[in-house]
Design a protein around this motif. Structure first.
Motif, PDB file in Angstrom:
ATOM      1  N   GLU A  22       0.809  -1.214   0.000  1.00  0.00           N
ATOM      2  CA  GLU A  22       0.000   0.000   0.000  1.00  0.00           C
ATOM      3  C   GLU A  22       0.845   1.268   0.000  1.00  0.00           C
ATOM      4  O   GLU A  22       0.411   2.320  -0.485  1.00  0.00           O
ATOM      5  CB  GLU A  22      -0.963   0.010   1.186  1.00  0.00           C
ATOM      6  CG  GLU A  22      -0.321  -0.150   2.541  1.00  0.00           C
ATOM      7  CD  GLU A  22      -0.346  -1.591   3.008  1.00  0.00           C
ATOM      8  OE1 GLU A  22      -0.366  -1.818   4.220  1.00  0.00           O
ATOM      9  OE2 GLU A  22      -0.324  -2.494   2.146  1.00  0.00           O
ATOM     10  N   LEU A  23       2.077   1.186   0.529  1.00  0.00           N
ATOM     11  CA  LEU A  23       2.948   2.359   0.511  1.00  0.00           C
ATOM     12  C   LEU A  23       3.308   2.755  -0.918  1.00  0.00           C
ATOM     13  O   LEU A  23       3.423   3.951  -1.225  1.00  0.00           O
ATOM     14  CB  LEU A  23       4.222   2.072   1.312  1.00  0.00           C
ATOM     15  CG  LEU A  23       4.108   2.198   2.826  1.00  0.00           C
ATOM     16  CD1 LEU A  23       5.417   1.793   3.487  1.00  0.00           C
ATOM     17  CD2 LEU A  23       3.723   3.603   3.240  1.00  0.00           C
ATOM     18  N   ALA A  47       0.351   4.406  -2.373  1.00  0.00           N
ATOM     19  CA  ALA A  47       0.228   5.744  -1.786  1.00  0.00           C
ATOM     20  C   ALA A  47       1.166   6.728  -2.477  1.00  0.00           C
ATOM     21  O   ALA A  47       0.794   7.874  -2.747  1.00  0.00           O
ATOM     22  CB  ALA A  47       0.514   5.687  -0.288  1.00  0.00           C
ATOM     23  N   GLY A  85      -4.001   7.847   0.713  1.00  0.00           N
ATOM     24  CA  GLY A  85      -4.128   6.723   1.628  1.00  0.00           C
ATOM     25  C   GLY A  85      -5.389   5.920   1.396  1.00  0.00           C
ATOM     26  O   GLY A  85      -5.379   4.691   1.464  1.00  0.00           O
ATOM     27  N   MET A 112       1.022   4.977   6.638  1.00  0.00           N
ATOM     28  CA  MET A 112       1.044   5.790   5.428  1.00  0.00           C
ATOM     29  C   MET A 112       1.059   7.281   5.728  1.00  0.00           C
ATOM     30  O   MET A 112       1.390   8.090   4.854  1.00  0.00           O
ATOM     31  CB  MET A 112      -0.153   5.434   4.540  1.00  0.00           C
ATOM     32  CG  MET A 112       0.018   4.109   3.836  1.00  0.00           C
ATOM     33  SD  MET A 112      -1.262   3.809   2.618  1.00  0.00           S
ATOM     34  CE  MET A 112      -2.695   3.697   3.684  1.00  0.00           C
TER      35      MET A 112
END
Length: 366
Positions: free
Chosen positions: A127-128, A131, A145, A217
């Motif tokens: 997910e980073l 993001a 995010g 995040m």
């Protein structure tokens, strides 16, 4: 005659297999343990204990000024809203993808491998990274995010939902299909009620994970508690960090309480009804809808920015920078070493977590 009377002993037929498996596990785990660098000795070193004690002492007392608590309350609500909105987008992805990835869509079985490939991509990209992609579109703030959580957690939810649905007893769904019901009706009335408790529990657990992920995040500019904590740590304000951690633990406790309440509601025997779930599900959906509306309203995301020409060009140039991959021998050796270290850290960490979790779960076991 009994074995004791004849002087013979019964042997466990699986003993040799267990011994071989144990030896193989030790052969594999020992180099992983060495690679991970894990050791209990540093925990008992006096110098390390002094350093850790001094570091923890900076957190006391927690910051309780009215101005900071106002910022903390706003950041907590923003973190909760990011996690909730991200989970909503994840569910929009997970529901159709889990149906296509499971055996429920048998007439479209050719889509099964394709869908599972899409789920692998969604889960495989952290997910980073998502993001960072969306920060180029929306700038610093919660929108990046929310979208990052929606994509990554959509893949996770869809995979687990498909596995849960496939593990249910197929007899009720088959009976409904044989009586003329459609695939969707068989899913809603035959498979879904069996898996409702497990699906609900896992969804709330993932919402709790989304709260933690949204905090992480925040360090890359996604807002919420993470961004506030990043600022406090850079300014060496331990009291503020302690207050932020307390607020974060309160959010996790809230998620745990919600999970307990939902499981208890699903365990209560329902009254006779025509609907597959009844008024409890209607109340849950109403509360969830209110919370979802409040989350998107609080974040105030301008979704039109995602489809603007500048946004698409920015994302395209960012993704294009990943190609073509570096396939030089020196770099591939570094990648292989990184893969081995990542695997070692994950395996050893999972084993330690499993042992700690087992010890913590034993007091609650009945």
């Amino acid at each position: 005659m009994p074995a004791a009377a004849t002087g013979t002993q019964r042997r466990d037929p699986a003993a040799r297999g267990r011994l071989i498996a144990l030896l193989l596990a030790l052969v594999v785990l020992w180099p992983m343990l060495q690679t991970s660098g894990f050791s209990l000795a540093p925990f008992f070193d006096s110098n390390n204990l002094k350093v850790v004690g001094g570091f923890l002492a900076q957190f006391l007392p927690p910051e309780t000024s009215h101005e900071f608590l106002a910022y903390l309350g706003q950041a907590s609500l923003e973190t909760l809203a990011i996690a909730t909105a991200g989970m909503a987008l994840a569910l929009l992805l997970a529901l159709p993808l889990s149906y296509l990835a499971s055996g429920a869509a048998r007439e479209k079985v050719s889509l099964n491998p394709l869908t599972r490939g899409v789920l692998t991509i969604l889960r495989g990209v952290p997910e980073l990274v998502w993001a960072l992609v969306f920060v180029r579109v929306f700038g610093l703030g919660p929108a990046a995010g929310v979208l990052a959580l929606g994509l990554t957690y959509g893949g996770m939810l869809a995979k687990v939902y498909a596995e849960i649905l496939e593990s249910t007893d197929p007899a009720p769904a088959r009976a409904l299909r044989a009586s003329g019901a459609g695939r969707l009706q068989a899913l809603l009335y035959g498979s879904l009620p069996q898996a409702a408790r497990e699906l609900t529990s896992y969804t709330v657990y993932r919402w709790e994970c989304a709260i933690r992920a949204s905090v992480v995040m925040g360090f890359v500019g996604a807002g919420g508690l993470g961004q506030l904590m990043d600022q406090a740590m850079k300014m060496l304000k331990g009291g503020e960090v302690a207050s932020i951690l307390l607020a974060f633990m309160l959010l996790v406790a809230l998620a745990d309480l919600l999970s307990w309440w939902l499981r208890r509601a699903l365990d209560t025997p329902p009254a006779a009804r025509a609907l597959p779930f009844g008024w409890r599900s209607a109340a849950m959906l109403l509360l969830g809808g209110i919370g979802l509306w409040a989350s998107f309203w609080l974040l105030g995301i301008d979704w039109s920015a995602l489809f603007s020409r500048d946004a698409l060009q920015s994302m395209g140039s960012f993704v294009a920078g990943f190609f073509s991959p570096d396939l030089s021998a020196a770099w591939l050796r570094k990648v292989a070493q990184g893969l081995w270290e990542t695997l070692a850290i994950s395996v050893i960490g999972s084993l330690l977590a499993a042992m700690a979790g087992l010890l913590l779960a034993l007091p609650r076991w009945r």
